[in-house]
Each structure stands twice: as structure tokens, then as C-alpha cells.
Design a protein around this motif. Structure first.
Motif, PDB file in Angstrom:
ATOM      1  N   ALA A 215       0.748  -1.050   0.188  1.00  0.00           N
ATOM      2  CA  ALA A 215       0.582  -0.222   0.227  1.00  0.00           C
ATOM      3  C   ALA A 215       0.983   1.915  -0.237  1.00  0.00           C
ATOM      4  N   THR A 216       1.981   1.003   0.729  1.00  0.00           N
ATOM      5  CA  THR A 216       2.366   2.390   0.548  1.00  0.00           C
ATOM      6  C   THR A 216       3.810   2.834  -0.649  1.00  0.00           C
ATOM      7  N   VAL A 217       4.320   1.367  -0.867  1.00  0.00           N
ATOM      8  CA  VAL A 217       4.827   1.480  -2.099  1.00  0.00           C
ATOM      9  C   VAL A 217       4.296   2.115  -3.436  1.00  0.00           C
TER      10      VAL A 217
ATOM     11  N   GLY B  34       7.992  12.219  -0.855  1.00  0.00           N
ATOM     12  CA  GLY B  34       6.256  11.161  -1.757  1.00  0.00           C
ATOM     13  C   GLY B  34       5.865  11.427  -0.149  1.00  0.00           C
ATOM     14  N   PHE B  35       6.557  11.658   1.217  1.00  0.00           N
ATOM     15  CA  PHE B  35       5.878  11.246   1.999  1.00  0.00           C
ATOM     16  C   PHE B  35       4.241  12.715   2.623  1.00  0.00           C
ATOM     17  N   ALA B  36       4.711  13.906   2.405  1.00  0.00           N
ATOM     18  CA  ALA B  36       3.970  14.688   2.659  1.00  0.00           C
ATOM     19  C   ALA B  36       3.264  15.195   1.440  1.00  0.00           C
ATOM     20  N   THR B  37       2.185  13.745   1.261  1.00  0.00           N
ATOM     21  CA  THR B  37       1.227  13.811   0.235  1.00  0.00           C
ATOM     22  C   THR B  37      -0.466  13.478   1.119  1.00  0.00           C
ATOM     23  N   LEU B  38      -1.757  13.856   0.083  1.00  0.00           N
ATOM     24  CA  LEU B  38      -3.066  13.408   0.843  1.00  0.00           C
ATOM     25  C   LEU B  38      -2.602  11.702   0.864  1.00  0.00           C
ATOM     26  N   ASN B 287       6.362   3.823   7.690  1.00  0.00           N
ATOM     27  CA  ASN B 287       5.873   4.799   7.092  1.00  0.00           C
ATOM     28  C   ASN B 287       6.980   4.671   5.909  1.00  0.00           C
ATOM     29  N   GLY B 288       7.922   5.456   7.168  1.00  0.00           N
ATOM     30  CA  GLY B 288       9.243   6.472   6.601  1.00  0.00           C
ATOM     31  C   GLY B 288      10.057   5.312   6.431  1.00  0.00           C
ATOM     32  N   MET B 289      10.127   4.095   7.193  1.00  0.00           N
ATOM     33  CA  MET B 289      10.916   3.617   7.013  1.00  0.00           C
ATOM     34  C   MET B 289      11.062   2.555   5.331  1.00  0.00           C
ATOM     35  N   THR B 290       9.309   2.301   5.296  1.00  0.00           N
ATOM     36  CA  THR B 290       8.922   1.608   4.306  1.00  0.00           C
ATOM     37  C   THR B 290       9.296   2.575   2.643  1.00  0.00           C
ATOM     38  N   LEU B 291       8.761   3.935   3.179  1.00  0.00           N
ATOM     39  CA  LEU B 291       9.037   4.827   2.054  1.00  0.00           C
ATOM     40  C   LEU B 291      11.132   4.906   1.494  1.00  0.00           C
ATOM     41  N   LEU B 292      11.769   4.686   2.821  1.00  0.00           N
ATOM     42  CA  LEU B 292      13.183   4.644   2.574  1.00  0.00           C
ATOM     43  C   LEU B 292      14.277   3.051   1.931  1.00  0.00           C
ATOM     44  N   ASN B 293      12.594   2.398   2.143  1.00  0.00           N
ATOM     45  CA  ASN B 293      13.241   0.760   1.339  1.00  0.00           C
ATOM     46  C   ASN B 293      14.299   0.459   2.418  1.00  0.00           C
ATOM     47  N   PHE B 294      13.811   0.369   3.855  1.00  0.00           N
ATOM     48  CA  PHE B 294      14.847  -0.058   4.799  1.00  0.00           C
ATOM     49  C   PHE B 294      14.085  -1.851   5.187  1.00  0.00           C
ATOM     50  N   ALA B 296      13.922  -4.774   6.588  1.00  0.00           N
ATOM     51  CA  ALA B 296      13.231  -5.259   7.775  1.00  0.00           C
ATOM     52  C   ALA B 296      13.566  -5.706   9.309  1.00  0.00           C
ATOM     53  N   GLN B 297      15.330  -6.308   8.882  1.00  0.00           N
ATOM     54  CA  GLN B 297      15.980  -5.879   9.905  1.00  0.00           C
ATOM     55  C   GLN B 297      16.415  -4.421  10.551  1.00  0.00           C
ATOM     56  N   THR B 298      16.766  -3.713   9.683  1.00  0.00           N
ATOM     57  CA  THR B 298      16.913  -2.404   9.985  1.00  0.00           C
ATOM     58  C   THR B 298      15.493  -1.474  10.212  1.00  0.00           C
ATOM     59  N   GLN B 299      14.765  -1.943  10.163  1.00  0.00           N
ATOM     60  CA  GLN B 299      13.657  -1.510  10.831  1.00  0.00           C
ATOM     61  C   GLN B 299      13.405  -1.825  11.989  1.00  0.00           C
ATOM     62  N   ASP B 300      13.485  -3.531  12.513  1.00  0.00           N
ATOM     63  CA  ASP B 300      13.309  -3.310  13.742  1.00  0.00           C
ATOM     64  C   ASP B 300      14.461  -2.505  14.319  1.00  0.00           C
TER      65      ASP B 300
END
Lengths: 329, 330
Positions: A215-217, B34-38, B287-294, B296-300
Motif C-alpha cells: 500500500a505504501t509503495v 513522497g511523504f507529505a502527500t494526501l 511509513n518513512g522506513m518503508t518509503l526509504l526502503n529499509f 525489515a531487520q534495519t526497521q527492527d
């Protein structure tokens, strides 16, 4: 003792042996039965309760019943800590053959080596460890990764008129299938600079995580061309995100999987588009045959790992869709 | 006067902490393309709906000086019950009522173990989480860990659809849960008792407040928020997945929301504002970490660092009061 020469026991040999076993074995008069009756086989899967492992276990149980050896399942229920303990317990029981389903390339490596040093034969099923053992039955992940990547290039690459944007959703980055498929896919994509991998985030095999990532991508890349999910079960979550965004006719959702009827249902529901199936039912038969052979003492002449590569079935949505490619539990 | 003078610095530090959180948010907003969008805001809301619901339940429990480690197991149990019932052809409203009854029983079990058997909340809910997971996965699903839901089922279509254009059902249910939490904490007698229990449990008990009954209300409320979260999650992904309990990091995130929002783990303080701040931070982080393509391990790793920082900050802003601490407290 059956002694197999050659470096690898490939698909053809396995098919012939499997056919022979089916022909002889299910009549209840197999020659092998008298040799291997009373022996002990333990299967340690990542988790039961999924069509993949249930399908394998069904075929292996059938062979065990026909040939008179015992077949026990130690269900780790997706708990890797429990899996190591279950495998340690299984090794201490000194079975004749251990069948293991590796969650990562490293987790069970030491224990596989330990089992073999104690004379226990180890068959690795579908997901390899870094540690080779007596035998491996499963998909050729490199081939699948390569084939799917080439198909993505064909659909999204130069001349397609598409953006070339691709999202990859592995299960776990350290799982054998994810490691090999990603390596193979990125080799292909490297030769096609028009392909842009915008996301490569593992879902921990969970559909909901795959849905949230997708959804995010999709929000950031509404012109996404394809999603390459490494397992159909979690990719169903990604497919649902695509469907919820109303992009099911624009974004191609690729996956791999055991190819049971749930896969075909997902394709019919436009949740998945193309699935490279390694046919878990057939794998179960191959695994059962290799267990029979290992119990009879089969080994390669040079001590290398016997390998049975699972034949692939490609299940595609569209006019060529064929539901008979899926098997039913 | 002396009390007020002592409280002033704490309020000031809290104000600075919230300001810091807002600055972190603003920087994140500015840095990520791409973060600050409706559209992205809608995705954040949709992806956070279940986390908000669970966090509301957990926040109320924590404010009462408890902890509900079974909340994710309850979520999956609720979704399983509802899915099995609608799969068996039971009308959705009846299925929902039956599921609510099951969830009330699960919440009651937790509350009863804690209030009447007097088992510490952490141990009681840890045990009930295992019991619920085992019972549902092996007793009811017969070993299956995954239940697939047809997206064509009217109940699933409703739960993943829109109330009206622009407002999805999950987001509406999220709003309803936040409202219910605010009403419970601020307008009900039970809510005032919750704060009294969290502030000083023994004093609340000695003054005759119905601490046992309110404990049961608190855990039943948590179970019901878990049900809503389960329904929303399973309808969106088309699956009910028991690995959310066994392998997932959702419970970690729910506790992270409370701590990060400023609800002290020893209870007695916090409210809707804290839940919203905690959710906003976690949702932005995810959301930010997903947008930055981190990965799963880095996110944890990052989430773990954030939790440790939040706990250290919590200890600084809410120092332990040895007069009211008791054995078994966190």
C-alpha cells in the motif's frame, strides 16, 4: 545396498524411481519394503498447517506405511528457537533419516553437520542450508528467480511502454529461497537498466505486512509495473493491496509457491497474476522416494549431495489459465 | 502550593518532550520524498487503523497499572471466530454478536485472573496468550495457522470498504475506538477508578473503589478493541494469520506506542493525547522506513533503539515512586 554413481541425481532419475515406487509400492509388494521396514524417519518442518508441508507429509506418510518404516513429524510451528530444540531432540533419538526444512541458510547448519557426523542421513527439503547433506529435494530457486525476472523484463522493460518499476517482497532476507531468487533476479535486472527496483523489503512471510508495504509503495509509485513476491501466501496480502487500490489490471503480481488450489483461487480472484509453482505434491512424492533410497543406503560416489530438482509449473492468469495445474490436498 | 511547585518542572519537561517529537515528525516529513502527500496520509491512516485500536486497549490497561500481553492473541482469536462463523454461513450481524461474546469471555478471563486470583498482569496475560493461541490454532483450526478470507464475502467487503467516499470503514472504526477510549477514561466512573488504580492501587482499594470490577472492565475493553483490530486487519489482507502472534512484532509496537506517547508503564497517567502522539510517531516511523526502503531487520533495529530511548526518557520524566511501588510492578 543401492549405490548411485554420478554427481547429482537429477529430475529424470527421480521421476523414474518415483514411477517405479508408485507402480510397485502402492501394490503393497515393493522389494524395498523388506529392507527398510522398522527404520525410523523424523521430519522437522518450519510449520505444519500449510499446504506445502502437509502435502509433503502426506506423500512421505504413504511411503512409510507401504514400506513399514516409522515417520514422525516434529512441528516447529514457525518458532525457530523451538525448531533447533526439536532437531536436537530428533538427533538424540538417532533416526535413520532426518528430513529438515530450513527456515534460513544458517540456522540448522551446525545441527545438520552434527547429525551426519553421527551417521544420520539428512534430506533437506525445498529450502537449503549453507551446510550440504546427503540429499536435497526442492525447487531450483536460482532458475525461478531468473525466469521471473526475465518475464518482468519482458512485461515492464524496454519497449513495453511501462515504467519499469518493480517491488520485491521477500519472505526473510536470510531464507534460502529469498537469497537465491534475489541474487538471480538482480543479475537479470542489472543488464536492464530500465528496470528500477523501488522496494525490496521482507514481509516475514506475513500477508498483512506484505499488504502494508505494498500500500505504501503503490502510493509512492502509482505507476508500479510489477510485484515479485517470494511466496504466494504472503504475496496474497500484496495482491489485495493492489486490488484495493484498483490497480489489478495495471500491476502484475508474481509469486512462487507449492501450487495447491488456494493459488488457483487467488489467480481467479485477480489477487495474483503469475505463479511459478514447484508442485508441492510432486515434491512430496520425490522426497518420499529419496527417503526410501537413503534408507536403502543410497549415496553419491563422491559423497556430494544428491539433488532432485522439482519440475516447475507456471500458472498464469488470462486466456492460458489452467486450473488443472493446481493440486488439491 | 508546594505540590504545584514540584509539578511545574515535570510539566515543562513534558512540554519540551512533545515539542521534540513534533520536530522529529517535521524533519521526517521534510526529508522523505513522497511523504507529505494526501494519498500517503490516507495510507498511513489505513495502515495504522489496527495499531490505533490495539493501542487504545493497551493504553487503558497500562494506565490502570496493568499490561495485556494477550492482546494480539485476542485479536487473532476474534478474527478467527468471526471468519469461521461467516465461513459457515452465519449471518454477519449474528457472527459479530457471537464473536463479541467470545471476546468478552477472553477479557473476563484475564481480568478475573488478575483481580480475583491476584496473578500479576504480565504473567496472567502471558499465560492466557499461550492458551488462546494454542486453543484456537490447534483446537479450532486443527493446526492451520492461516485462514483465507474470500474478498467477495459481504462482511469482508464491508470491513475493507468505504463508509462514504474518502472515509474507509477501518478509519471510521479507528475514530470510534478513540472516541470510546476518551469517553471511558474521561466521562465514566470506571475511567476515574482506572486512574486511581494506576496512581496508587492500594489506596484506591482501601478507599473502597471497585478495583476488581474495574480491572475486569479494563481487560474486556482491551479484548473488544483487539476484536475490532482483528476484523479490520483480516478483511484488508484477506487472511487471518497466527504468525502475527507467534513471530510478529505487533505486540512490541503496541507497547512502543504507549511508551513513546508518554504513558508511564507504572500507570496512573496518560490519555488520548498520548495515544495519538505515540501512534503518530510509530506510524510515521513505519511509513518513512518503508518509503526509504529499509530492510525489515534495519526497521527492527531502529524501532528497538526508539523503544530503549523512550523507556530511558520515561524513567527520567516519571521517576519511580517507592511509596506506591509494589512487588510485581513493571
Amino acid at each position: 545396498m543401492v549405490h548411485i554413481t554420478g554427481n547429482k541425481l537429477r529430475r529424470l532419475a527421480a521421476t523414474i524411481v518415483a514411477g517405479a515406487c508408485v507402480a510397485l509400492g502402492f501394490g503393497g509388494s515393493a522389494q524395498a519394503g523388506s529392507d527398510i521396514a522398522g527404520k525410523k524417519v523424523i521430519f522437522v518442518p518450519i510449520s505444519m498447517g500449510i499446504s506445502l508441508t502437509e502435502g509433503w507429509a502426506r506423500r512421505m506418510k504413504e511411503h512409510a506405511a507401504v514400506y513399514g518404516y516409522s515417520f514422525d513429524i516434529r512441528d516447529a510451528a514457525f518458532n525457530t528457537g523451538a525448531m533447533s530444540e526439536l532437531l536436537a531432540k530428533a538427533i538424540s533419538e538417532k533416526p535413520d533419516v532426518l528430513v529438515v526444512h530450513n527456515p534460513t541458510v544458517q540456522l540448522l547448519a551446525r545441527q545438520i553437520k552434527q547429525a551426519e557426523s553421527q551417521g544420520i542421513k539428512v534430506l533437506q527439503l525445498n529450502l537449503q542450508s549453507n551446510q550440504p547433506s546427503n540429499a536435497f529435494v526442492g525447487a531450483n530457486w536460482t532458475r525461478i528467480g531468473n525466469d521471473i525476472a526475465e518475464d518482468i523484463v519482458k512485461e515492464c522493460g524496454a519497449g513495453s511502454g511501462k515504467s519499469g518499476k518493480v517491488a520485491i517482497i521477500p519472505g526473510q532476507l536470510t531464507a534460502a529461497d529469498s537469497v537465491m531468487m534475489n541474487d538471480a533476479a538482480f543479475k537479470v535486472f542489472k543488464e536492464h537498466p530500465e528496470i528500477n527496483v523501488v522496494s525490496n523489503q521482507a514481509s516475514d512471510w506475513e500477508p498483512e505486512k506484505a499488504r502494508q508495504i505494498t500500500a505504501t509503495v503503490l502510493q509512492q509509485n502509482p505507476d508500479l509495473c510489477a510485484i515479485f513476491g517470494h511466496w504466494d501466501v504472503h504475496t496474497i496480502g500484496a495482491g489485495n493491496a493492489v486490488k484495493d487500490a484498483g490497480l489489478e489490471d495495471k500491476v502484475l503480481v508474481y509469486a512462487t509457491g507449492g501450487g495447491d488450489t488456494v493459488t488457483c483461487k487467488a489467480i481467479e480472484d485477480k489477487v495474483l497474476d503469475r505463479v511459478w509453482s514447484y508442485d508441492a505434491d510432486g515434491q512430496g512424492r520425490d522426497a518420499a522416494t529419496v527417503v526410501d533410497l537413503l534408507l536403502q543406503g543410497a549415496q553419491s560416489s563422491d559423497g556430494s549431495m544428491l539433488t532432485v530438482e522439482s519440475p516447475l509449473k507456471i500458472i498464469k492468469a488470462g486466456p492460458d489459465y489452467d486450473p488443472s495445474l493446481c493440486w488439491k490436498m | 502550593m508546594a505540590d504545584q511547585a514540584q509539578l511545574q518542572p515535570v510539566r515543562g519537561r513534558r512540554g519540551r518532550r512533545n515539542l521534540l517529537e513534533v520536530i522529529v515528525l517535521a524533519v521526517t516529513l521534510a526529508l522523505i520524498p513522497g511523504f507529505a502527500t494526501l494519498g500517503n496520509l490516507k495510507v498511513i491512516l489505513s495502515n495504522s487503523a489496527s495499531l490505533v485500536m490495539l493501542s487504545c486497549g493497551m493504553a487503558v490497561v497500562i494506565i490502570s497499572r496493568g499490561l495485556d500481553l494477550s492482546i494480539v492473541a485476542e485479536m487473532v482469536a476474534g478474527a478467527t471466530t468471526f471468519s469461521i462463523l461467516i465461513g459457515a454461513g452465519v449471518a454477519a450481524p449474528v457472527a459479530l454478536l457471537l464473536t463479541v461474546a467470545v471476546m468478552i469471555m477472553l477479557g473476563f478471563l484475564n481480568g478475573w485472573l488478575i483481580a480475583y486470583v491476584e496473578i500479576p498482569a504480565m504473567l496472567a496475560t502471558l499465560a492466557s496468550a499461550m492458551l488462546i493461541t494454542g486453543l484456537f490454532r490447534f483446537g479450532i483450526l486443527r493446526g492451520e495457522y492461516l485462514l483465507l478470507l474470500p474478498k467477495t464475502d459481504p462482511a469482508v467487503v464491508f470491513l475493507s470498504g468505504n463508509v462514504f467516499p474518502g472515509l474507509t470503514v477501518p478509519v471510521a472504526l479507528m475514530g470510534a475506538t478513540l472516541l470510546a477510549t476518551w469517553v471511558l477514561l474521561n466521562l465514566s466512573a470506571a475511567g476515574h477508578t482506572v486512574y486511581a488504580m494506576g496512581d496508587n492501587f492500594q489506596a484506591a482499594r482501601l478507599t473502597g473503589l471497585p478495583v476488581r470490577r474495574v480491572t475486569i472492565v479494563v481487560y474486556v475493553f482491551a479484548a473488544l478493541t483487539a476484536l475490532l483490530a482483528g476484523l479490520v486487519t483480516s478483511a484488508a489482507s484477506g487472511t487471518v494469520d497466527f504468525r502475527t502472534v507467534t513471530n510478529g512484532t505487533l505486540l512490541f509496537e503496541v507497547i512502543l506506542v504507549a511508551v513513546l506517547g508518554g504513558i508511564p508503564l507504572r500507570g496512573g497517567r496518560g490519555g488520548l493525547r498520548n495515544i495519538v502522539i505515540g501512534i503518530a510517531l510509530i506510524a510515521v516511523l513505519r511509513n518513512g522506513m518503508t518509503l526509504l526502503n529499509f530492510t525489515a531487520q534495519t526497521q527492527d533495529v531502529l524501532k528497538g533503539l526508539v523503544l530503549v530511548t523512550a523507556i530511558v526518557a520515561d524513567n527520567y520524566f516519571n521517576p519511580r515512586d517507592i511509596e506506591t511501588d509494589t512487588v510485581g510492578d513493571l
